[in-house]
Enzyme design. Sequence first.
Site, PDB file in Angstrom:
ATOM      1  N   THR A 174      -2.244  -8.068   7.731  1.00  0.00           N
ATOM      2  CA  THR A 174      -3.411  -7.463   8.392  1.00  0.00           C
ATOM      3  C   THR A 174      -3.421  -5.959   8.140  1.00  0.00           C
ATOM      4  O   THR A 174      -2.719  -5.477   7.234  1.00  0.00           O
ATOM      5  CB  THR A 174      -3.443  -7.835   9.896  1.00  0.00           C
ATOM      6  OG1 THR A 174      -4.671  -7.386  10.461  1.00  0.00           O
ATOM      7  CG2 THR A 174      -2.286  -7.220  10.672  1.00  0.00           C
ATOM      8  N   ASN A 175      -4.207  -5.217   8.899  1.00  0.00           N
ATOM      9  CA  ASN A 175      -4.310  -3.762   8.700  1.00  0.00           C
ATOM     10  C   ASN A 175      -4.478  -3.082  10.059  1.00  0.00           C
ATOM     11  O   ASN A 175      -4.469  -3.749  11.088  1.00  0.00           O
ATOM     12  CB  ASN A 175      -5.478  -3.464   7.754  1.00  0.00           C
ATOM     13  CG  ASN A 175      -6.772  -4.032   8.275  1.00  0.00           C
ATOM     14  OD1 ASN A 175      -7.279  -3.620   9.315  1.00  0.00           O
ATOM     15  ND2 ASN A 175      -7.316  -5.022   7.583  1.00  0.00           N
ATOM     16  N   HIS A 176      -4.652  -1.765  10.037  1.00  0.00           N
ATOM     17  CA  HIS A 176      -4.641  -1.001  11.293  1.00  0.00           C
ATOM     18  C   HIS A 176      -5.988  -0.956  12.020  1.00  0.00           C
ATOM     19  O   HIS A 176      -6.126  -0.236  13.008  1.00  0.00           O
ATOM     20  CB  HIS A 176      -4.196   0.439  11.025  1.00  0.00           C
ATOM     21  CG  HIS A 176      -2.746   0.550  10.687  1.00  0.00           C
ATOM     22  ND1 HIS A 176      -1.765   0.072  11.513  1.00  0.00           N
ATOM     23  CD2 HIS A 176      -2.111   1.068   9.610  1.00  0.00           C
ATOM     24  CE1 HIS A 176      -0.583   0.300  10.973  1.00  0.00           C
ATOM     25  NE2 HIS A 176      -0.774   0.890   9.799  1.00  0.00           N
ATOM     26  N   SER A 177      -7.002  -1.669  11.548  1.00  0.00           N
ATOM     27  CA  SER A 177      -8.307  -1.566  12.211  1.00  0.00           C
ATOM     28  C   SER A 177      -8.218  -2.069  13.659  1.00  0.00           C
ATOM     29  O   SER A 177      -7.648  -3.129  13.924  1.00  0.00           O
ATOM     30  CB  SER A 177      -9.346  -2.394  11.443  1.00  0.00           C
ATOM     31  OG  SER A 177     -10.548  -2.388  12.173  1.00  0.00           O
ATOM     32  N   ALA A 208     -12.541  -4.271   8.554  1.00  0.00           N
ATOM     33  CA  ALA A 208     -11.632  -4.013   7.433  1.00  0.00           C
ATOM     34  C   ALA A 208     -11.176  -5.386   6.941  1.00  0.00           C
ATOM     35  O   ALA A 208     -10.331  -6.035   7.567  1.00  0.00           O
ATOM     36  CB  ALA A 208     -10.452  -3.174   7.893  1.00  0.00           C
TER      37      ALA A 208
END
Length: 399
Positions: free
Chosen positions: A211-214, A278
């Site tokens: 995943t990512n930091h969104s 994102a």
Amino acid sequence: MPNPLEKKHIVLGVTGSIACYKSVDLASKLTQNGALVDVLMTPGAVKFVSPLTFSSITHRPVIADIFSPESELGINHVAVAERASVVIVAPATANTIAKLAHGLADDPITTTILATQAPVIVAPAMDAHMYENAATQENVAALQSRGYVFVGPATGRLASGLIGLGRMLETPDLLGCIKMVLSRGGDLSGRKIVVSAGGTQEPIDPVRVLTNHSTGKMGYAVAEAARDRGAEVSLVTTPTALEDPFGVNVINVRTALEMRSVLLHQCSGADALIMAAAVADWRPAKAADHKLKKGEAETWSIELVKNPDILSEIVGEGLVKVGFAAESEDLLANARAKLLSKGLHLIAANDITAPDSGFGTDTNRVTLLDREGRATELPLLTKYEVGHEILDRVAKVLA
Ligand code: C5P
């Protein structure tokens, strides 16, 4: 348009339920947002909370007695009704709902509502059996058929200690409902706007994801801004820590593929797609159906396959498409390339290396690039204000 409550006359009717302690917070938040709040109280409400509590917060007189020569209603019994932008009764007891349904006017709230042309919101708060009683249900139905907006009640712990249907909604939902009602006839009324938010989660196995930091804050803010201009809004989001915005159709997804299929469906017949999510560019080629063991090896590789580019794929007749470009270098050149390759009307370029913009912050500093080659560098704004800047341009394209 950034603050739909600014200088609006909000009439807050407070009736005799223990939930009126929550209305103090509502009065406070409305006042902080620039609204002019006229609090009206029934004799029952005054037994729970002093009028002084409300007037100290709103800096305006509170009316608790229609016949007092000192009260505004004592001088002109329809004055408050006429200047109201919206009336909200929170909490609304079964007794006040019954009086409203039958057109009585024997206290400041019922008198004002009988005389007002403004929309009326009712936030019930009572014991579950009182709410479910046929008399209350018929009164609610009668008022709904006359256009009154009911917000709640929710199921939860009631003053009696029992869990049931009858709890008044909390301040964020009441504020959202007031903004939604005030937005009727806004420049996006009759428009359907689809917004995506959050960072997609691509499963590696049942425990792990890529995943990512969104955090979803930007997409949620755009959705709220669109609601506050009268649009019908669908928010397609991955799991976030944020509360569902009131009046927005929230659809939860996890992966890019799920997001794509929900968005394809939601965008049919929509006027605009604003893609703030994102989306992972890659996903594991195969998600294991059991938890992968650590094993003895010192390294581990996962084969990744490319996700579809959702924004490029979705095309609809007259669909206005807005994207975001989160970049750490060559911001404008990269954003312009994406605007063209994805067939967008507008792209919001943001430099994610700046501390006051990008992931997790409540503010954002973006440059808006459009098809006509214009680049507008916006100052540091809240994400909600950025949402309105984007929607100003979407509204222009749609017009
Ligand atoms: O190409 P890039 O990921 O930088 O593009 C960002 C924009 O494209 C964002 O609006 C994002 O939501 C969207 N996007 C998409 N599908 C992907 C990747 C990004 O719709 N697979």
